[in-house]
Each structure stands twice: as structure tokens, then as C-alpha cells.
Design a protein around this motif. Structure first.
Motif, short mmCIF file in Angstrom:
data_model
loop_
_atom_site.label_atom_id
_atom_site.label_comp_id
_atom_site.label_asym_id
_atom_site.label_seq_id
_atom_site.Cartn_x
_atom_site.Cartn_y
_atom_site.Cartn_z
N GLN A 256 113.80 86.16 59.12
CA GLN A 256 112.71 85.44 58.47
C GLN A 256 113.08 83.97 58.45
OE1 GLN A 256 109.85 87.07 57.20
NE2 GLN A 256 109.02 85.02 57.18
N PRO A 285 102.53 81.64 54.63
CA PRO A 285 103.52 82.71 54.79
C PRO A 285 103.06 83.80 55.76
CG PRO A 285 103.30 82.12 52.48
CD PRO A 285 102.21 81.40 53.21
N ARG A 287 103.49 87.77 57.82
CA ARG A 287 103.26 89.16 57.45
C ARG A 287 104.28 89.61 56.39
NH1 ARG A 287 102.75 89.99 63.30
NH2 ARG A 287 100.54 90.18 63.81
N ASN A 288 103.91 90.66 55.67
CA ASN A 288 104.79 91.26 54.66
C ASN A 288 105.16 90.28 53.55
OD1 ASN A 288 105.26 94.04 55.68
ND2 ASN A 288 106.09 92.94 57.46
N THR A 289 104.26 89.36 53.26
CA THR A 289 104.40 88.49 52.10
C THR A 289 103.18 88.68 51.22
OG1 THR A 289 103.28 86.58 53.10
CG2 THR A 289 105.66 86.79 53.48
N ARG A 290 103.28 88.25 49.98
CA ARG A 290 102.17 88.50 49.04
C ARG A 290 100.93 87.70 49.36
NH1 ARG A 290 101.45 85.06 44.53
NH2 ARG A 290 102.86 83.25 44.42
N TYR A 291 101.09 86.64 50.18
CA TYR A 291 99.93 85.82 50.52
C TYR A 291 99.18 86.31 51.76
CZ TYR A 291 101.26 82.18 47.16
OH TYR A 291 101.54 81.48 46.02
N ASN A 292 99.74 87.25 52.49
CA ASN A 292 99.15 87.62 53.77
C ASN A 292 97.73 88.14 53.60
OD1 ASN A 292 99.54 87.97 56.69
ND2 ASN A 292 99.31 90.14 56.24
N SER A 334 105.86 83.25 60.45
CA SER A 334 105.02 82.24 59.82
C SER A 334 103.62 82.37 60.38
CB SER A 334 105.57 80.83 60.09
OG SER A 334 104.62 79.84 59.79
#
Length: 888
Positions: A256, A285, A287-292, A334
Motif C-alpha cells: 500500500q 484512497p 480499494r479496501n478503504t472506507r472511502y472507496n 490509489s
């Protein structure tokens, strides 16, 4: 090979309607969530098997967790280059993979590469599954043992041709510019997956072999099988073929990276098109982030003109932009959130930039957005349901399962994403906007027109037998005349849905000069109008006919009929917003076509062949000058014409018999007055170009020269003609591509097509993009090919392969009611329905002799027109050097 979908940002990004759903509610997407068996083999290979018995086909989708982000210095483009090398054959299966697959009749045989993964897919007859798994296992373990410098150099040349072809299009250059400006040179997303072409040119056999040994391992791969199979038995087959392949360590290039920190900057670049674009890009952010999910939903909300504050403010109210679109590009390390706008006349980039940032701030104060969020989540569900309905390795159910597993370790991810969307509030979207989409972090780019100036154990080495699968017989296909119209109905058991297609005998070639492009606008606007009633209506536009198709749950039949009756009675009126959005969509598309050689050719063929500068172009989108003048009243008047005066055929698919269906459509039927022979029929009959000519279209910015041959045939299209055309110019093993790609290496690939212009006239086209310095020799060879397409006789194996491909295409149609209904309508118009009742018998009746005769009929025209698109100076030099004596 086809590459990743072009992200053309000047086009308004729209969600496709679902082919078999309408108004999917929050609790309904689960019924599209496929059941599967997932198993990890002892060597780490992840296998997912899903049973879908709608058609005797299986999609094999093999993804490797390696992409352009994993490339080291001086090795850019290696992931994509190796995608090509994977088709060159392996130790025990030395034939080109395309050839092996085409011998089965496989469809969608291809591979694609992006920054995060490389995938390979094919849709095959179910009897060929064992053989296909054998081939894939040997590609995984033994490919480099058959790889040599000759194959490597050939594929490097193909990639260079692909690079030239791709970056002849100014819009692709724009996208490359954006990526390079957004990411520093040290970042793995700085270059596109095709890489720096100089790195590709210098790639050695040792370095690409090492690449394969590092990444092409079972513990770095996911295999998805979806189709007419028993999941347990299918996984046993996978184990039999793949378990002998050893696992190994996988280099981890990046786990990451921090989201790149970019200070606000504004770049200006130029292009050769007559359009002004302003592009805004932010790092967000991955993939696999809270913003995706937040940014994914935000893009959908903002792309809906009815709920998009930015669209209403900048396009409708302030009129600073012709159009505005929003895109969330999801990647592992990203992502990017992109806003693209086409400037209105006399508006400066500074004006639009200032207004957009102000509108983005004001958007965060909007309160009543619950309905917009719910609608966006619902539209996403419709999109997934449509994809899930497809038996397709490229974009269907198998693709969704594989993508979910590779990107999120969850095969059901895309089927449960709607629930994640529904858990988000407008406050979540505002928080993401305030945190990440700040003006001080924006990259802004102005695109302005130029001023005119080795294994541990052995695999099975004997290929498994291929089991021939018959095409389903359509014994329940019937037709009846209803006065001057025809009803065609296929009784096909279904618990949930029906399809209905209404055919108008007016196609886009029949559009009056002042209304050119009106059908393209109607297709877009009418879809939007129908969606307001919860009806998914799609329009398929052809040169000689227009099809309006609806697929809906059985319980919505009355609602669908009422809407169609309202269309006939004139009660349905397109709104200003529906018309304007559709009109701008068409204008944006036409702007993009300026940089596309094939579209340029389609826009010229009708004039070249028929001496008629006012005839609608064969792209089907009209001409810019005509589209700009179209008004809402023109669209509503033409809509009434299509639905009242020109309906000729009704085609349906469902679980009722033809008499029940006849009762259902009875309210639609009304007598149609006799019509005279159409303008286009008269023109094609009486005014074709009398002799062969060469026509040059000067495009000095193009890095390739497109050679086009075109002529009109005085007969319709049947299966025999399709078979002959496929052998001549469809697919990598066709005679055309054997010549220009495999033998001469002049081109990435060409194609021949048959396009019905009327029921009695068919347009034959050949298109071959070649390197400019080979144009003269290529033109000479292509002329010889058309004059003598059978310089070497057709072989039984060639014909058998083509028949298998036709069988798979036909079988695939049966799995999708929308496509099937429209295909039946076209077959009725071409008087070829009898070929479909017993398709196997139709194919058996096609002999070598009849195919050879059909191929000669396709090519032996005395008035073939040749169109050369590229740098005129280079073209004329090549013509002179190769003694091409034709009228120019």
C-alpha cells in the motif's frame, strides 16, 4: 487483443439499464447473487465454480494478481507484453492459443491488462471444458519452454502497432497526459499499462522469461468457471490439470502506498479536435478503504442530471459547460476522482474552474439528498443485474466473481455492494468531499484545440477429447401475419420475465438531411423517459431499421403495454432535459469520433459509394451541423412517426404461446398505409459508384494509415454469407489477419464486416490499419486478396472452426432475452428465420463449395471503393512507389 475500456471523459458517463430487470429494490439484488463453490488447491490456486445452465456454454476466466504496478525500472509494459506472449503456445500445445480456441468455436477469446491484474478469458462449448483447462494449465507451467526470440520479436511488433493505433486517437493521448501529470514518475501508476514503448522494444527473452517465472504461479491466480457445468465435477477437472504445478514465492512490489500529495496545479495541453475540455482530478484512497464506496456512490449521484447540483448549476443555470461528467477510477494503491467538462462557447477555463469550485463547496450544504442516494444505489443494482445476466468472460457473471475475489477477497463483493451504498448517508459523502476534493489539491488540465499550424512434476501431456455440443433447436419459434405486420414469437420457459421488440422500417439512413442524428438522440432520450416509469427500454439502431426492445418481469406486462400505447397515441412527450442531455451526448460522441480513423471512414463511405453528400453517415450519429440544429419538437414528431407509421414487426420471447402473445399485442396493432419504395432503396439500386476509385482523407496527425475497401452487394445477409465473411476477415486466424498481422506484420489486426443497408442490399467493408511505410504494399496485397480470396483453397478444418464459432454465438444469444428478441426481429426482416429453427441443420448444409462461392460473391465487386486515411503526403509517396494506378 482488446484492452481496458477507454475512459473517454468528454462523454457523459451513464449507467446502462439492465436487460432483464426494472426498478430493482433494496432487497432484490440478492436473487442475482450466484451460488458457487470455492476451493483453494494445495498449490494455492483459487478455484470458483458456478452453475448456470441457461445455455450449453462455459466461461473460463483466469486472473493473475500481477499488473503494470509490479513492473521494475526499464520494464514498463512487461505485464501487457506478456499478456500477448501468453497466446503464442506452450510446450505441449505449440499452436497459437487463438487458433486452438477458434477450432472449438470459442467466443471472446482475449486478455486484458491493467495496473493491478492481468486476465484471460474465453467462452466455450461445455464439451470443450476439459480441453480448455488442459490448455490453461500448460500455459501456466510450460509457456516459456516454447517461447523463443522469433515469437518475442513478433509480439513486440504487435504491441508497437497497438501503441501507434491507440495513441493516434487524441483522447487517449489526453488520458495518458492526465495520468503522467497526476502521478510522479516514481509511482507505479505514472505510465499506462502499455508502458514506455522503448522499454518494450528493448525487452529480452531472458527478462520476459524471468517475469513469467516470478508471477505466473498457481498461488498468484484465481480461476473462475461459470456456465453449464457441475461445480464439484468441474473443480475435480481443475485439480486433475493444475495440481502438478508447483507454488512459489511471489514478489511483493507494493502493499500500500500513501495517497500521493499533490499541490494545486493547472496544465494546458493541445489536441487536434474542435472541442475544449477542462479536467479536474483528485487523488482519493484506493480499494479496501472506507472511502472507496463513498466516492463510488458520489460519482453515481453526480452523474444523474436530475439530482446533480453541479450539472444543474454549471450546465443548466449558468450555461458555462455543454456537459459535465464524473468518474471514480478504482485502483489498489490509489484511486482518482475525476470531473470532466466541455466548455460552452466564449467561456474561459478560468470562469468554469472558479464556478466549479464554488459549486462543489455549495453542494456540501445540500440537505434533501436521500432520494438521490437511493436512486443511485438502485441504478448500481440494475447495472450489476445486467452484467450478471450475461454469459461473458469479458464483462458477465464470471467477470464479477473473479473481480470480487481478486480485488476484495470476496466473489460476492459486487453483488452486495448495493447494501454498502444503502448504509451511506449524505453526511458521509459530504465528509469525503470536504476531506479529499479540496480545490487546493486539484490537478486541472485544459485540453484546447491547436492553433492550425521448469516444473517439479509432469502435467498431462495428451490433450483431452473435445465433446461436440449441439445448438439448441428453436422448435417453438413461430410467426403469424397480422394484417400488414408480422408477429414472431419464441416460446421459452421463464418464471420471471418476457421480452418484446417493436421494429420500425425506418433506420438512420432514412433520416432526412435536416434531421440527421435524430434517431441517436431519441434512443438516449426515450430510455431516460421510460426509466421514469420504471421501464427499461433500449433502442437498437440499424441502417435500415430501428428496434425498440423491452425486457421486464412478467408482472409488469400491463405497465409495459400501457407505456407503449401512450407512445403510439402521442401521450409520451420527451422533456427538455431528456432531449438536451441526449443531444449533448450525441454531440460529445461526434466530437470523439473526430479522432477515430474507423469512424471517419464510416462517415465517408456513404458519400463515396453513392455520390450523395447529404446521405446520413454510417456511424449512425448524423453530422454535427445537423445535430446542433435539432429541436425538442423535431424529436417528439419523429418519435410519433416511428411508432405510428412505420412499425412492421413485433418480436417476443416468453413463456406464453403465440396466440396468447397475439392477444397481448393486439392493442398495438393498427393498419399501416402502403409506402413507396424508400429513398435509400432507390439510391442503392440506381446510383452506386460505377467504377473503382481511391479516395484520400488527409489526417496528418495519425500515426497509422487506415485502408478501407467498401462496396454494396445486391443481396441480403444469411448464415452462408456470415460464415464466408468470418473466414475472410473476422478474428486473428482469418485470411485477412493471417496476411497483414501474422505474415507481413504490417498491422495489429483488421476486420471485414457485412452491414445490412436494406433487406436487399448489404454493405461489405474491409478495414486494415497499417504502418504508413507499408501502406502501398499492403494496398496491393489487399486488392489481390479481394480479387482472389481463395488463392489457397478453403480447408475442412477452417470451415469446421467457423461453424463452431457460429454455433457458440447463436447459443449465447439464447441466454439473453433482450439480444435474442432484437436478433429475431432482424432475422425476420432479412427473411432468415427458417435458418434458426434447426441451426445445426443450417450449419451442416453449408459446404466448402457453397462457402467458397459465397466468399467470391462478397469480394468480387467491380466497383469497390478504396479509402485511405492518414498523412496525405506519405500516402501519395507510397502510391507512387508501388505503382498503384487508380483514379484518385
Amino acid at each position: 487483443m482488446k484492452k481496458h475500456i477507454k475512459a473517454i471523459l468528454i462523454l457523459a458517463i451513464t449507467l446502462s439499464g439492465c436487460s432483464n430487470t426494472s426498478n430493482i429494490r433494496s432487497n432484490e439484488l440478492n436473487k442475482y447473487k450466484p451460488e458457487f463453490i470455492k476451493k483453494e488447491l494445495s498449490n494455492g490456486l483459487t478455484v470458483i465454480a458456478h452453475q448456470d445452465s441457461r445455455a450449453p456454454l462455459v466461461t473460463v476466466n483466469l486472473w493473475y494478481k500481477v499488473g503494470a504496478k509490479d513492473e521494475q525500472a526499464k520494464q514498463s509494459g512487461f505485464a501487457h507484453l506478456f499478456e500477448h506472449l501468453m497466446f503464442t503456445g506452450s510446450k505441449h500445445a505449440p499452436d497459437n492459443h487463438f487458433t486452438a480456441m477458434q477450432s472449438l468455436g470459442a467466443q471472446e477469446v482475449n486478455g486484458t491488462t491493467n495496473h493491478d491484474r492481468t486476465r484471460y478469458f474465453q467462452t466455450i462449448p461445455k464439451g470443450a471444458l476439459d480441453y480448455t483447462l488442459w490448455l490453461e494449465a500448460h500455459r501456466m507451467q510450460h509457456l516459456t519452454q516454447a517461447l523463443d526470440n522469433t515469437k518475442l520479436e513478433a509480439e513486440k511488433q504487435v504491441v508497437q502497432k497497438e501503441y501507434q493505433q491507440r495513441y493516434s486517437n487524441p483522447f487517449n493521448v489526453m488520458m495518458q497526459t492526465m495520468a503522467q501529470a497526476a502521478y510522479p514518475s516514481s509511482h507505479p501508476y505514472h505510465l499506462p499499462p502499455i508502458g514506455n514503448i522503448d522499454d518494450v522494444k528493448t525487452a529480452s527473452l531472458d527478462t520476459v522469461t524471468q517475469w513469467f517465472k516470478q508471477y505466473y504461479k498457481p498461488n498468484n491466480a484465481v480461476l473462475v468457471l461459470s456456465g453449464d457445468l457441475d461445480p464439484i465435477h468441474a473443480i475435480e477437472k481443475v485439480e486433475a490439470h493444475f495440481s502438478a504445478i508447483s507454488a512459489g514465492p511471489i514478489p511483493i512490489s507494493y502493499q500500500q502506498l500513501a495517497v500521493p500529495s499533490v499541490a494545486k496545479k493547472h496544465l494546458v495541453t493541445t489536441h487536434t479536435l474542435d472541442t475544449r475540455q477542462l479536467l479536474f482530478s483528485w487523488h482519493v484512497p484506493g480499494r479496501n478503504t472506507r472511502y472507496n464506496e463513498t466516492f463510488n456512490l458520489l460519482a453515481k449521484v453526480l452523474n444523474n442530471p436530475d439530482s446533480s447540483y453541479l450539472h444543474q448549476k454549471l450546465v443548466e443555470e449558468l450555461k458555462l459547460a455543454h456537459s459535465i461528467s464524473f468518474m471514480h477510477t478504482e485502483r489498489q494503491l490509489s484511486s482518482q476522482f475525476v470531473i470532466a467538462a466541455e466548455l460552452a462557447p466564449n467561456i474561459t477555463t478560468q470562469q468554469l474552474e472558479k464556478a466549479l469550485f464554488e459549486a462543489l463547496t455549495a453542494l456540501q450544504s445540500e440537505q434533501d439528498m436521500a432520494d438521490a442516494l437511493a436512486r443511485a444505489a438502485e441504478e448500481y443494482a440494475i447495472e450489476v443485474a445486467k452484467q450478471s445476466d450475461m454469459i461473458s468472460g469479458q464483462s458477465g457473471r464470471a467477470h464479477l466473481l473473479a473481480a470480487g475475489e481478486v480485488y476484495y477477497n470476496d466473489p460476492h463483493y459486487y453483488f452486495t455492494r448495493q447494501q454498502k451504498h444503502q448504509n451511506l448517508t449524505w453526511h458521509d459523502l459530504v465528509d469525503a468531499t470536504q476531506t479529499w476534493l479540496q480545490p487546493s489539491k486539484a490537478l486541472t488540465i485544459s485540453y484546447l484545440p491547436e492553433q492550425l499550424t521448469i516444473p517439479t512434476t509432469e502435467l498431462i501431456t495428451t490433450p483431452p477429447a473435445i465433446i461436440e455440443t449441439p445448438a439448441p433447436a428453436l422448435q417453438s419459434l413461430h410467426s403469424k401475419n397480422i394484417g400488414d405486420k408480422q408477429l414472431v414469437h419464441l416460446e421459452q420457459p421463464s418464471d420471471t420475465e418476457f421480452a418484446l421488440t417493436l421494429s420500425s422500417n425506418i433506420g438512420f439512413l432514412n433520416e432526412p438531411t435536416q434531421l440527421q442524428g435524430i434517431t441517436a438522440i431519441l434512443a438516449k432520450a426515450l430510455k431516460a423517459n421510460a426509466l421514469t416509469q420504471g421501464i427499461n427500454l433500449n433502442t437498437n439502431r440499424h441502417a435500415h431499421t430501428t428496434h425498440f426492445s423491452v425486457v421486464a418481469p412478467n408482472q409488469h406486462k400491463n405497465k409495459v403495454m400501457q407505456y407503449l400505447l401512450n407512445l403510439k397515441s402521442g401521450k409520451v412527450q420527451l422533456s427538455n432535459s431528456q432531449f438536451n442531455e441526449a443531444k449533448q451526448h450525441v454531440l460529445n460522441y461526434l466530437a470523439r469520433l473526430q479522432g477515430d480513423m474507423e469512424s471517419t471512414a464510416l462517415n465517408e463511405i456513404s458519400n463515396v459509394l453513392l455520390f450523395d453528400a447529404t446521405l446520413a453517415p454510417l456511424s449512425g450519429f448524423g453530422r454535427v451541423e445537423a445535430v446542433k440544429e435539432l429541436q425538442l419538437s423535431d424529436a417528439n414528431n419523429y418519435l410519433r412517426l416511428l411508432f405510428n407509421e412505420s412499425l412492421s414487426t413485433y418480436t417476443s420471447v416468453g413463456n406464453e404461446n403465440i396466440d396468447q402473445q397475439l392477444d397481448y399485442i393486439a392493442p398495438l396493432h393498427q393498419h399501416r398505409a402502403d409506402t413507396k419504395q424508400s429513398f435509400i432503396t432507390r439510391l442503392l439500386t440506381d446510383h452506386q459508384h460505377p467504377h473503382p476509385d481511391i479516395h484520400i482523407i488527409d489526417r496528418p496527425e495519425m500515426k497509422q494509415t487506415l485502408i478501407v475497401a467498401a462496396h454494396v452487394l445486391s443481396n441480403g445477409v444469411n448464415q452462408k454469407a456470415r460464415t464466408a465473411n468470418a473466414l475472410l476477415g473476422s478474428g486473428p486466424t482469418s485470411r485477412l489477419n493471417q496476411l497483414i498481422r501474422s505474415e507481413k506484420q504490417w498491422s495489429y489486426g483488421g476486420v471485414t464486416k457485412l452491414t445490412p443497408l436494406t433487406t436487399q442490399h448489404t454493405l461489405f467493408t474491409l478495414m486494415a490499419p497499417v504502418t504508413p511505410n507499408a501502406m502501398g504494399a499492403a494496398l496491393t496485397e489487399l486488392k489481390a486478396l479481394l480479387q482472389s480470396p481463395l488463392s489457397s483453397e478453403l480447408t475442412p478444418n477452417e470451415l469446421a472452426q467457423s461453424k463452431r464459432q457460429s454455433k457458440v454465438r447463436f447459443t449465447n444469444l439464447l441466454s439473453n432475452k433482450a439480444n435474442l428478441s432484437s436478433f429475431l426481429a432482424l432475422s425476420a426482416e432479412l427473411n432468415t428465420l427458417n435458418e434458426l429453427v434447426d441451426f445445426d441443420s443450417t450449419l451442416r448444409a453449408i459446404s466448402l463449395q457453397s462457402t467458397s462461392e459465397a466468399m467470391k460473391t462478397l469480394t468480387n465487386a467491380t466497383n469497390t471503393q478504396w479509402i485511405l486515411i492518414g498523412d496525405r503526403t506519405k500516402i501519395e509517396t507510397q502510391l507512387a512507389a508501388n505503382f498503384v494506378n487508380s483514379k484518385i
